[in-house]
Motif scaffolding. Sequence first.
Motif, PDB file in Angstrom:
ATOM      1  N   ILE A   1       7.213  -4.328  -0.811  1.00 13.28           N
ATOM      2  CA  ILE A   1       8.158  -3.373  -1.404  1.00 13.28           C
ATOM      3  C   ILE A   1       7.502  -2.627  -2.561  1.00 13.28           C
ATOM      4  N   ILE A   2       6.763  -3.338  -3.389  1.00 22.11           N
ATOM      5  CA  ILE A   2       6.107  -2.708  -4.536  1.00 22.11           C
ATOM      6  C   ILE A   2       5.056  -1.709  -4.074  1.00 22.11           C
ATOM      7  N   ASP A   3       4.260  -2.095  -3.079  1.00 19.87           N
ATOM      8  CA  ASP A   3       3.208  -1.204  -2.565  1.00 19.87           C
ATOM      9  C   ASP A   3       3.781  -0.028  -1.806  1.00 19.87           C
ATOM     10  N   GLY A   4       4.956  -0.181  -1.266  1.00 19.03           N
ATOM     11  CA  GLY A   4       5.550   0.882  -0.462  1.00 19.03           C
ATOM     12  C   GLY A   4       4.809   1.006   0.853  1.00 19.03           C
ATOM     13  N   ASN A   5       4.879   2.167   1.422  1.00 25.50           N
ATOM     14  CA  ASN A   5       4.228   2.414   2.709  1.00 25.50           C
ATOM     15  C   ASN A   5       2.848   2.989   2.436  1.00 25.50           C
ATOM     16  N   SER A   6       1.962   2.150   1.929  1.00 28.72           N
ATOM     17  CA  SER A   6       0.637   2.643   1.567  1.00 28.72           C
ATOM     18  C   SER A   6      -0.184   2.917   2.822  1.00 28.72           C
ATOM     19  N   ASP A   7      -0.901   4.003   2.782  1.00 26.79           N
ATOM     20  CA  ASP A   7      -1.718   4.444   3.904  1.00 26.79           C
ATOM     21  C   ASP A   7      -3.093   3.787   3.802  1.00 26.79           C
TER      22      ASP A   7
END
Length: 102
Positions: free
Chosen positions: A25-31
Amino acid sequence: MKISKRAIIVTLFVISMVLVIICAIIDGNSDPYSNTTKYLKDTFDKNEYGVTIIDSNKEEDVTESFISENKELYENGDWDAVMENFLSGHYHLQIERNSDEE
């Protein structure tokens, strides 16, 4: 009060799963290919980083042909298709100017 080994293992497993979810959740949708995405998008726009797309098999510059073949996909926002074409073509990017040099 006696705590069983099974209870300790289950508790540790639950805590580790919660931590994994929190980190996601903290990182989000990191590419995972964020720099590739950044420089490839720049190639379609201004190409201010001097990006060249190289065919890994032939070691030749295919920038113009790649852009012309994928321009419509890029303009329609179909970035997944553009990336699929980039990856399936076994291309790599050559960067003339680093983004930190601005």
